[in-house]
Each structure stands twice: as C-alpha cells, then as structure tokens.
Scaffold this active site. Structure first.
Site, PDB file in Angstrom:
ATOM      1  N   ARG A  46       5.505   8.905  15.661  1.00  0.00           N
ATOM      2  CA  ARG A  46       5.151   7.493  15.864  1.00  0.00           C
ATOM      3  C   ARG A  46       3.716   7.397  16.370  1.00  0.00           C
ATOM      4  NH1 ARG A  46       6.302   5.395  20.388  1.00  0.00           N
ATOM      5  NH2 ARG A  46       8.475   6.017  20.525  1.00  0.00           N
ATOM      6  N   TYR A  98      -2.542 -16.795   2.858  1.00  0.00           N
ATOM      7  CA  TYR A  98      -1.321 -16.125   2.398  1.00  0.00           C
ATOM      8  C   TYR A  98      -0.107 -16.706   3.136  1.00  0.00           C
ATOM      9  CZ  TYR A  98       2.099 -12.420   1.641  1.00  0.00           C
ATOM     10  OH  TYR A  98       3.226 -11.723   1.320  1.00  0.00           O
ATOM     11  N   ASP A 170      -8.874 -11.039   6.352  1.00  0.00           N
ATOM     12  CA  ASP A 170      -7.893 -10.448   5.435  1.00  0.00           C
ATOM     13  C   ASP A 170      -8.639 -10.135   4.136  1.00  0.00           C
ATOM     14  OD1 ASP A 170      -5.933  -9.940   3.515  1.00  0.00           O
ATOM     15  OD2 ASP A 170      -4.518 -11.408   4.332  1.00  0.00           O
ATOM     16  N   LYS A 195      -1.274  -3.715  -1.927  1.00  0.00           N
ATOM     17  CA  LYS A 195      -1.899  -4.303  -3.111  1.00  0.00           C
ATOM     18  C   LYS A 195      -2.902  -3.329  -3.738  1.00  0.00           C
ATOM     19  CE  LYS A 195       0.681  -7.646  -1.657  1.00  0.00           C
ATOM     20  NZ  LYS A 195       0.217  -8.688  -0.769  1.00  0.00           N
TER      21      LYS A 195
HETATM   22  C1  LIG Z   1       0.674  -9.315   0.450  1.00  0.00           C
HETATM   23  C2  LIG Z   1      -0.313  -9.907   1.357  1.00  0.00           C
HETATM   24  C3  LIG Z   1      -0.143  -9.859   2.756  1.00  0.00           C
HETATM   25  C4  LIG Z   1       1.097  -9.263   3.408  1.00  0.00           C
HETATM   26  O1  LIG Z   1       1.193  -7.893   3.188  1.00  0.00           O
HETATM   27  P1  LIG Z   1       2.592  -7.096   3.034  1.00  0.00           P
HETATM   28  O2  LIG Z   1       2.146  -5.717   2.722  1.00  0.00           O
HETATM   29  O3  LIG Z   1       3.352  -7.756   1.924  1.00  0.00           O
HETATM   30  O4  LIG Z   1       3.324  -7.223   4.324  1.00  0.00           O
HETATM   31  C5  LIG Z   1      -1.134 -10.414   3.547  1.00  0.00           C
HETATM   32  N1  LIG Z   1      -2.224 -10.982   3.004  1.00  0.00           N
HETATM   33  C6  LIG Z   1      -2.414 -11.060   1.677  1.00  0.00           C
HETATM   34  C7  LIG Z   1      -3.641 -11.710   1.142  1.00  0.00           C
HETATM   35  C8  LIG Z   1      -1.477 -10.523   0.807  1.00  0.00           C
HETATM   36  O5  LIG Z   1      -1.657 -10.617  -0.515  1.00  0.00           O
END
Ligand SMILES: *Cc1c(COP(=O)(O)O)cnc(C)c1O
Length: 379
Positions: A46, A98, A170, A195
């Site tokens: 962890r 998001y 983000d 992603k």
């Molecule tokens: C998918 C996404 C998230 C969240 O991420 P997860 O890996 O699904 O928890 C946050 N911000 C954006 C822009 C995203 O596309």
C-alpha cells in the site's frame, strides 16, 4: 530527453534483481526486512511497490513534475485532492466538467462542509470577483467534456498565484503529449489514467502529478493513509501503454482532424465541437496552449430530434457505444444519458449538452474505415 524518448524510458531501469529490461510485475503485498527498521525502501505494497514506483516516476517525467502519485481510479485521485480541505474551505470549479467530478463534489464533499462555486471560467478575470479569503483551490478541466471548451490555464494560474490560491487541472483529454499544465503554472495535474495514458481500455487508474514538495508529501500521505492504490498488474499495463503514447496521440489527432472536417461538410450535421477547427471559438487559444488538438470531438444533428441520434448510435458498426475514451479503438457516447446523466436536466441544458449531442473518441484505426462508418451511420 524529448517526449517520445521519455514515454519509452522515463522511470524505467533494468530490474536490479535480474536486469530484466521491462519492469516486472511485483505481485507482492509485503517485503522481508533484514532486521527491524532495515529494508530496501519497500515494506508493504500500500505504501510502495516497485512496479508502481516506476510508473509514478514515468508519469512525473511526462508532465514535467517531480512527483507522480497513482490511485485506483481517476475518481480516487480527485478524492485525494479534495481530502486536503476542511469544512468552510472554498473551491472554485469550472462548470463544464466531467460528470463524476461534479458528483463527488456535490454529493460527497459539499455535505461534508466544503463549499463549491461552479462558474464559467472561459473569461478568467471573473476569478477576481469569485475568490475570497476562504478560497483554497481552483479546479479546471481543459479541453472540457463533452463540448471541448478551452480554458486559459496561464491566465487562471497568474490570477490565482497573485491571491495565494492553488490550481488543479484535469488533463485527461489533452494528455501530457499535448499539454503540460505545470509548465503553465498549475500546482496539481490530475489524470484519469484509464483514458489516453493507459490507452487500451483495459485498466482503471488515476494519477496526480505535482512539483511542490509539500503537496507531494500531503498527497502521498493521503495515498498511503486512505489506501486507494492501484495494483502492480495495472501499473505494468500502463507502463506498457505509455511507450506508445506519442505515436497514438499523433494518430488520434490526425484522425480526429479529418473526422471534424468531414462532419462540418455533412448536410445532416449541425454544430461540430473540435478545437482544431478554425471556427471553434477558442481555436487560437488552443493553438497557443496545446501542441495539437486531440482525439475527442462532439457534434449535433440538424433538427435536434432525439430519435435521429438514437438511430445513428444503433447504426454504428465500428464505433462502439460505450463510456470511456482515449483507447486505440473508436468509441461513441451519448453524454445526456451517459457521462452527464448525474447533472440535473436543466443544468445539462444550461451547459449546452443537448439530447442529440454525440461524442466521439476517435481511435487510431484506418481513417478510411472510420469515415465509412460515420457516413453509413449518419446516412
Ligand atoms: C474518466 C474521467 C475521469 C474519472 O476517471 P476514472 O478513471 O473513470 O475514475 C475524470 N475526468 C475526466 C475528464 C475523465 O474523462
């Protein structure tokens, strides 16, 4: 090192035990100590795991940061940032956002006493009115999901720095290949590694990248204490994905540019949202801030009839109707019922997310097949 070299080499050393070129999957929860207090930096997975360490160093390098901190999902990464604040602290958030980020703020942290102010930050000067002495953080997403709006990171960070407020970006849609927010003055970069960084739709993971030592310590403390860490197998898959990030992003950008142009010329298509189009309202800002325009775009159908959109989704053969984005394969999504279902309908419309909006994550397949599928689906 330049980006493409870092994507392949950053954080990765031949394994000290065997000189294996590729970082092994250290599938272990614990490590033998030589004697009390005497160890090689690893005591419990962890806290630290060598596969995760390699990935964290690679991500830090790609974002020009000093520390990368990985989490079990993008949401867990966002959660770790929000855990730094206390009741009464104010956070200003760009309103085009998001859905999951909106949900964790609204449903988990607002009831716990954090104060969120959602605002259109396309005109950053509005921050002069919004920031109070209780404001601790400004959270932005650029390009935004699903309308691909661009926020001026440099202007936001300049205003925030003058007021002692931190900025988190983000950077999921752009990926570090196209944009490095830390270089533009941001304090925290957040990624849904799920992603583009993972890139193959086979891992859920999140990451934060910082430069400031205090932030790095606080966020690493939260990572270890709250414990939302990714496993070594997933870290290995992302290390593998990163090695082609630059190649994939290049093709995503090329393919999306062709698709965006093709859509603007289709008589059945209404508005097309892609920052690479000269008609995009922030095209010049995107040119200045990003090194390319990415693989994401959205469009509406003329006439705005919901059933027409449903028909397009049902006809797609190559584009799978699915949540997520950023994988090698092309995906399509219906924001109103998928990623943005957690916004109340009136909020959604105010954001410009119509019921006929179709979002595409343009993959890296042969562009001819992508266009053929769009042509037969839109008809
Ligand atoms: C998918 C996404 C998230 C969240 O991420 P997860 O890996 O699904 O928890 C946050 N911000 C954006 C822009 C995203 O596309």
């Amino acid at each position: 090192m330049k980006f493409g070299t870092k994507a392949i080499h950053a954080g990765v050393q031949p394994d000290p035990a065997t000189s294996a070129i590729m970082t092994p999957i250290y599938q272990t929860s614990t490590y033998a100590l030589e004697s009390p207090g005497k160890h090689k930096g690893y005591t419990y997975s962890r806290s630290h795991n060598p596969t995760r360490t390699a990935l964290q160093e690679a991500l830090a390098s790609l974002e020009n940061g000093t520390a990368g901190i990985c989490f079990a999902s993008g949401q867990a990464a966002t959660d770790a940032v929000l855990k730094m604040y206390r009741p009464g602290d104010e956070i200003i958030v760009s309103s085009d956002l998001y859905g999951g980020t909106y949900r964790i703020m609204k449903k988990l942290y607002e009831p716990a006493g954090l104060i969120f102010r959602f605002a259109d930050l396309s005109e950053p000067r509005i921050l002069h009115e919004l920031i109070t002495e209780k404001t601790k953080l400004v959270w932005i997403e650029t390009p935004t999901n699903p309308l691909l709006k661009i926020t001026d990171i440099g202007q936001i960070t300049t205003i925030c720095k003058s007021k002692g407020v931190q900025v988190a970006v983000d950077n999921t849609f752009a990926s570090p290949y196209l944009q490095n927010p830390l270089d533009l003055g941001a304090d925290i970069v957040m990624h849904s590694v799920t992603k583009y960084l993972g890139g193959h739709s086979d891992v859920i993971m999140g990451a934060l990248i910082v430069r400031d030592e205090g932030l790095s310590e606080t966020l690493s403390f939260i990572q270890n204490t709250a414990g939302a860490v990714p496993g070594p197998q997933d870290c290995f898959l992302v290390l593998r994905g990163l090695k082609t990030l630059h190649l994939r992003m290049q093709r995503h950008c090329e393919n999306a540019a062709v698709v965006a142009q093709w859509l603007t010329e289709n008589p059945k298509v209404g508005a097309v949202y892609y920052p690479g189009l000269a008609a995009h309202p922030q095209h010049e800002l995107a040119r200045k801030q990003m090194r390319g325009f990415g693989g994401m775009l959205s469009f509406e159908l003329k006439g705005d009839v919901y059933d027409d959109a449903v028909r397009v989704f049902e006809r797609f053969k190559l584009f799978a109707l699915a949540e997520s984005l950023g994988g090698v394969e092309s995906l399509c999504a219906h924001p109103a019922t998928m990623s943005h279902a957690s916004f109340p309908p009136e909020e959604r419309l105010k954001m410009g997310v119509k019921d006929t909006l179709i979002r595409l994550s343009v993959g890296v397949e042969d562009i001819d097949d992508i266009i053929t599928d769009l042509a037969q689906a839109i008809g």
